[in-house]
Design an enzyme around this catalytic site. Structure first.
Site, PDB file in Angstrom:
ATOM      1  CE  LYS A   5      -6.874  20.019  40.444  1.00 29.10           C
ATOM      2  NZ  LYS A   5      -8.102  19.211  40.687  1.00 29.10           N
TER       3      LYS A   5
ATOM      4  CE  LYS B 185     -11.812  28.261  45.670  1.00 32.88           C
ATOM      5  NZ  LYS B 185     -12.437  27.065  46.281  1.00 32.88           N
TER       6      LYS B 185
ATOM      7  CE  LYS C 195     -16.692  22.630  43.042  1.00 32.56           C
ATOM      8  NZ  LYS C 195     -15.654  23.090  43.986  1.00 32.56           N
TER       9      LYS C 195
ATOM     10  N   GLY D 287     -12.386  16.492  44.583  1.00 36.47           N
ATOM     11  CA  GLY D 287     -13.563  16.321  45.440  1.00 36.47           C
ATOM     12  C   GLY D 287     -14.216  17.644  45.801  1.00 36.47           C
ATOM     13  CG  ASP D 288     -17.229  20.900  46.397  1.00 33.58           C
ATOM     14  OD1 ASP D 288     -16.405  21.799  46.589  1.00 33.58           O
ATOM     15  OD2 ASP D 288     -18.446  21.057  46.663  1.00 33.58           O
TER      16      ASP D 288
ATOM     17  CG  ASN E  97     -11.922  17.261  53.323  1.00 30.94           C
ATOM     18  OD1 ASN E  97     -11.514  18.394  53.075  1.00 30.94           O
ATOM     19  ND2 ASN E  97     -11.127  16.228  53.346  1.00 30.94           N
TER      20      ASN E  97
END
Ligand code: NDP
Ligand code: 2IT
Length: 451
Positions: A90, A114, A126, A165-166, A241
């Site tokens: 994830k 995290k 990622k 998203g990132d 964001n």
């Protein structure tokens, strides 16, 4: 596994520039967890560190697409599937010209710890591309996302790997990626999070990271016996964001946010920034912050090149609390000294690894309340997991329910981190607390699952 110094030496010898940020992230964790490794030999016996710092796999692929002039464009796509001991891989996707394997390895590694800290069943990953969304039409974004998914779909799935998203990837991009996945596989599943609400997105996912950072800071200040954020001057960097939603929540609780930044410059508005205008400039028009001073000429716009090398205007503004929410290494030791001299009490990382190693050491040695990214910005991935839960049960939660659960989850992380720091003799050090607590959960799962 040998001792910590041997580990560091081994990584040092294989260093290359592209991997610098990955080593930065890894070294911080290795130093933090030294007391845990020394107190319990099982981690060495099971070679956990050696296994944890190598991704399960790195998928690298070509993305070919047509721009609006029908010219063929070529980019590189990646997915770093780092660790799935605790649940499906994830983590977000980043579209930015600077993206390379080293950056995605640093982000994927941080994501393992995290996600572990959240206590939820999610592993770490990622991905992304060196594609630059800036200046591209909607059709070009759509065509790029479709081509990217033609390759990526082979490796993901709601129980395998769930991207989100990132930087450069918001609900528009996730929508196009989801559409292509569905077209290729005929499967309507929660394979991506951060989807638009109308087809499976969770309420509050856009706000989650920014709101979460503020919830974390409120609880941290309370635990550390500091004054609350209400009525206090705060500085925020970024204008995407995470930054805009951090500003929104800070304003809602009565703080005065006097800054934001984008990749070209800084806005300083001592009366408090106009969030509606910022959203119009950055989210709707996707323009430059310079537009802000056309509406508010009394505010200051400071282009990056006008500031001395190694320092950033935003961290030279006196504040009670600072919120770096743009990108990695955007807050240097010079910036840390400026914040400390100007009386800053707390620094909370909304971005991933925005503070350099030296800056963090300065904060810790001056007893600044420092909330590290992997704990403070976990709100985004937490609500992503809520989105997975809603998709799996074909249900929709209300905004209030998600907000309440997010707040509780962030408060639990603060307590977990603070208690772990105390248990390991480093009370008040949230960096060590977060690294030890996050590492321990994933390491124990790896041991229980065997090699
Ligand atoms: P966005 O793409 O929405 O916004 C990024 C913002 O940062 C933009 O305003 C951008 O400027 C600015 N920026 C990018 N690069 C630089 C730079 N080199 N110097 C100064 N400003 C820069 O991304 P997000 O807000 O989603 O992400 C911001 C940070 O938060 C990243 O570190 C990300 O990894 C992290 N994060 C994001 C989460 C999420 O849910 N989205 C969750 C947890 C962490 P410009 O507008 O000019 O491009
Ligand atoms: O860095 C991050 O935590 C994110 N970009 C969000 C990851 C996610 O899966 O929601």
């Amino acid at each position: 596994m040998n001792n910590i110094q041997d580990e560091i030496k081994k990584f040092e010898s294989s260093k290359c520039e592209e991997n610098n940020v990955f080593y930065q992230a890894m070294e911080e964790v290795i130093f933090s967890i030294a007391p845990l490794l020394e107190s319990d030999e099982k981690y060495a016996r099971h070679a956990i560190l050696d296994r944890l710092v190598v991704p399960d796999r790195i998928i690298k692929f070509k993305v070919t697409w047509l721009n609006d002039k029908n010219e063929i464009q070529v980019n590189t796509g990646y997915r770093v599937q780092f660790n799935n001991a605790l649940g499906p891989y994830k983590g977000g996707l980043r579209f930015h010209p600077s993206v390379n394997e080293g950056i995605l390895k640093f982000l994927g590694f941080e994501q393992i710890i995290k996600n572990s800290l959240t206590g939820l069943p999610i592993g770490g990953a990622k991905g992304g591309s060196d594609f630059d969304p800036k200046g591209k039409s909607n059709f070009e974004i759509m065509k790029f996302c479709s081509s990217f998914m033609v390759e990526l779909h082979k490796y993901i799935g709601s129980r395998i790997d769930v991207p989100a998203g990132d930087i450069g990837v918001g609900s528009r991009e996730i929508g196009y990626l989801f559409g292509e996945y569905k077209k290729i596989t005929s499967s309507y599943e929660g394979v991506l999070t951060g989807k638009p609400f109308m087809f499976g997105g969770s309420l509050m996912r856009p706000q989650a990271t920014g709101y979460g950072v503020v919830y974390f800071t409120q609880t941290m200040l309370e635990i550390e016996g500091k004054e609350s954020l209400e009525g206090k001057t705060c500085t925020v960097s970024g204008a995407g964001n995470v930054a805009l939603h951090a500003i929104e929540k800070l304003q809602e609780i009565g703080a005065i946010v006097v800054s934001c930044t984008d990749s070209r410059g800084t806005i300083h508005d001592p009366r408090g920034v106009d969030l509606c205008l910022l959203k119009e400039i950055k989210l709707q028009k996707r323009g430059s912050l310079e537009g802000y001073i056309r509406v508010y000429p009394e505010a200051k716009y400071i282009p990056f090149e006008e500031y001395p090398e190694g320092a950033h205007a935003v961290w030279d503004i006196p504040c009670y609390a600072a919120f770096p929410c743009a990108t990695q290494n955007e807050l240097t030791d010079i910036d840390a000294q400026n914040l400390i001299v100007n009386g800053c009490v707390s620094v909370s990382e909304g971005a991933n690894m925005p503070s350099t190693h030296k800056a963090i050491n300065d904060f810790l040695s001056h007893k600044i309340c420092f909330a590290p990214a992997k704990a403070a910005n976990a709100g985004g991935v937490i609500v992503s997991e809520f989105e997975m839960a809603q998709n799996a049960s074909m249900s929709k939660w209300s905004f209030e329910k998600v907000d309440e659960k997010l707040k509780l989850a962030m408060q639990q992380i603060v307590k977990r981190v603070a208690l772990t720091a105390r248990d390991y003799g480093v009370e008040g050090n949230y960096v060590d607390g977060a690294n030890i607590a996050g590492f321990k959960r994933v390491a124990d799962a790896m041991i229980a699952e065997g090699i």
